[in-house]
Scaffold this motif. Structure first.
Motif, PDB file in Angstrom:
ATOM      1  N   ARG A  99       0.854  -1.189   0.000  1.00  0.00           N
ATOM      2  CA  ARG A  99       0.000   0.000   0.000  1.00  0.00           C
ATOM      3  C   ARG A  99       0.888   1.236   0.000  1.00  0.00           C
ATOM      4  O   ARG A  99       1.881   1.311   0.720  1.00  0.00           O
ATOM      5  N   ARG A 100       0.516   2.183  -0.826  1.00  0.00           N
ATOM      6  CA  ARG A 100       1.259   3.432  -0.878  1.00  0.00           C
ATOM      7  C   ARG A 100       0.379   4.622  -0.507  1.00  0.00           C
ATOM      8  O   ARG A 100       0.878   5.662  -0.126  1.00  0.00           O
ATOM      9  N   LYS A 101      -0.932   4.465  -0.650  1.00  0.00           N
ATOM     10  CA  LYS A 101      -1.858   5.573  -0.396  1.00  0.00           C
ATOM     11  C   LYS A 101      -2.731   5.304   0.819  1.00  0.00           C
ATOM     12  O   LYS A 101      -2.945   4.154   1.186  1.00  0.00           O
ATOM     13  N   ASN A 102      -3.259   6.376   1.398  1.00  0.00           N
ATOM     14  CA  ASN A 102      -4.175   6.295   2.535  1.00  0.00           C
ATOM     15  C   ASN A 102      -3.613   5.456   3.686  1.00  0.00           C
ATOM     16  O   ASN A 102      -4.351   4.745   4.356  1.00  0.00           O
ATOM     17  N   ASP A 151      -2.658   6.302   6.452  1.00  0.00           N
ATOM     18  CA  ASP A 151      -3.209   6.732   7.731  1.00  0.00           C
ATOM     19  C   ASP A 151      -4.427   5.908   8.143  1.00  0.00           C
ATOM     20  O   ASP A 151      -4.634   5.635   9.324  1.00  0.00           O
TER      21      ASP A 151
END
Ligand code: BES
Ligand code: MN
Ligand code: ZN
Length: 499
Positions: free
Chosen positions: A142-145, A147
């Motif tokens: 995973r690279r996005k979101n 958080d």
């Protein structure tokens, strides 16, 4: 996640987790929390439908005046039925609730009243195990979101009268959790990353723990005559490997080892007997047996098990190609027995045939257990609840059944026999690699049994339905790679094969 075990403290911070029995009867710890918080739990009970049923949670933001940020009242059900397995599910459920809640610390203060069979140190360690198994995440790609996935819960304290005893008990359970995590990671890795060579590299890391790791390449296997295994990999661009991992924790007493053998098909396209698009999805997980074996070896070495265990995994990729094995080919296995290949998608048994034979020739084990995502038929029969068990030995079968039940990885034994064995007779070779339309999981097991020497106790676990799960996160099992097998194998060895 960090765990500590300590006597109950007068001022608990973070999330304070206490228990209620059936009908919402507060345990002593819950009564203390209630008192500290000015009777807020008693009041909340009156206006809620909380009944103290197993794993039911009543969550309250703590009032001013106490250090805790929130109180969680969690249902324990009836004390008599409260087992280690139930403690794990309870802690996992609570952990799931808190994991990304913003809360950073939690204290479990679960005091079981008279009637519960579980001892306090075991209760504490199994609460930790449940929390740890629930905290598993696979976010490598995973690279996005990021958080959204970030866990806030970092430290968990288990309140228990004898902290030292609980800590000792946790030391071996945490090793098991590490093994489960390794197995999950291996199953979750995509097949363009986790090739047989990469799998072998990751197994090699166990050397650091005192495991003797041997990696065979294709040239080595050719010399040994492992043509059944090599045939499966011959349509792939990547090299096949066999990895043997030996752990001898018996301090010089070189007894015959117990052997664990795993199917490690890093991707199963079906080969020339190509799978459909839908049927091919998820076939990165066709190395779940090898993952369970590797995870178990990690667990055993980490907890320094007093046992002599060898894990052997056959690592291949099954691909269609101009060089690929054909339906109608005949191969001579390492055992000398010949096999008519009628379906290149029945490849797991071919890999295991040579892995089993190699294991017996090299290590002369007293017992062998193989694990394989071997047949779709086992999923039709058992779904995702049980693994299929096939064996030539009642004692080993019963040991596995008991271990599986205890660890929440249950197995169900299937029949075997001559009538089934006949179904794999070949017109031109010693056997063919498929049965017929019926009893597909059993004919696969009959095939494997032909590569087990007379007098060796053997069990085969068909884990096609349990090695990964497409459904929702369950308390102790995440979506996808479950790590199934590490717990049952570790328990089997702990209970029956340690000195
Ligand atoms: N890896 C599959 C079995 C499988 C299917 C695992 C679905 C997990 C989910 C195995 O190699 C296979 O293809 N088996 C065939 C055997 C048949 C050709 C005799 C099957 O089950 O269809
Ligand atoms: Mn297949
Ligand atoms: Zn397969």
């Amino acid at each position: 996640m960090q765990f500590s075990f300590a006597a109950p403290s007068a001022s608990t911070s973070g999330a304070w987790v206490v228990g209620a029995l059936a009908d919402g009867v507060l345990t002593p710890a819950a009564l203390r929390a209630d008192k500290a918080a000015g009777g807020i739990l008693t009041r909340a009970l009156k206006t809620s439908r909380f009944k103290g049923k197993p794993n039911e949670i009543l969550e309250i933001i703590a009032p001013d005046g106490i250090k805790a940020t929130r109180l969680l009242l969690v249902g324990l059900g009836k004390p008599q039925g409260f087992t280690a397995a139930k403690a794990e599910i309870l802690a996992a459920t609570v952990t799931g609730r808190l994991l990304t809640s913003g809360e950073t610390t939690a204290t479990f203060e679960i005091d079981l009243p008279k009637g519960a069979k579980l001892k306090a140190p075991a209760l504490a360690a199994h609460l930790a195990l449940g929390a740890q198994l629930r905290s598993y995440q696979f976010t490598t790609y995973r690279r996005k979101n990021l958080d959204d996935f970030k866990q806030t819960l970092k430290t968990v304290t288990i309140a228990t009268p004898d902290g030292a005893a609980a800590k000792r008990s946790w030391a071996s359970l945490s090793a098991v959790a590490e093994g489960v995590f390794l197995a999950r990671n291996l199953v979750n890795e995509p097949p363009n990353i986790l090739t047989p060579a990469e799998f072998a590299r990751r197994a090699k890391v166990l050397t650091k723990l005192g495991v003797k790791v041997t990696v065979l390449n294709e040239a080595d296997m050719k010399k040994l005559g492992m043509n059944a295994l090599l045939g499966v990999g011959q349509g792939s661009e990547v090299e096949s490997h066999v990895v043997a991992m030996e752990w001898n924790g018996t301090r010089g007493k070189t007894k015959a080892p117990i052997a664990l053998v795993g199917k490690g098909v890093c991707f199963d396209s079906g080969g020339l007997s190509l799978k459909t698009g839908a049927g091919m999805m998820g076939m990165k997980g066709d190395m779940g047996g090898a993952a369970a074996v590797t995870g178990t070896m990690l667990a055993l070495a980490t907890r320094k098990a007093r046992a002599h265990v060898v894990g052997v995994i056959g690592l291949v990729e099954n691909m269609p190609d101009g060089k690929a094995q054909r339906p109608d080919d005949v191969v001579e296995s390492m055992s000398g027995q010949t096999i008519e290949i009628l379906n290149t998608d029945a490849e797991g048994r071919l890999v295991l045939a040579d892995a089993l034979w190699y294991t017996q020739e090299k290590y002369k084990p007293s017992a062998i257990i193989d694990l394989a995502t071997l047949t779709g038929a086992i999923i039709a029969a058992l779904g995702g609840e049980y693994a299929g068990l096939f064996s030539n030995n009642d004692k080993l079968s019963n040991q596995l059944t008991a271990a599986g039940t205890e660890e929440g990885e249950p197995v169900w034994r299937f029949p075997m026999g001559n009538g089934y064995d006949k179904l794999i007779k070949s017109k031109i070779a010693d056997m063919k690699n498929i049965g017929g339309p019926f009893a597909g999981s059993i004919t696969a097991a009959q095939f494997l049994q032909r590569f087990v020497k007379e007098g060796t106790a053997w069990a085969h676990l068909d884990i096609a339905g349990v090695a990964w799960q497409d459904g929702e996160q369950k308390p102790l099992m995440p979506t996808w790679g479950t790590g199934w097998g590490v717990r049952v194998l570790n328990r089997l060895i702990a209970d029956n094969y340690e000195t």
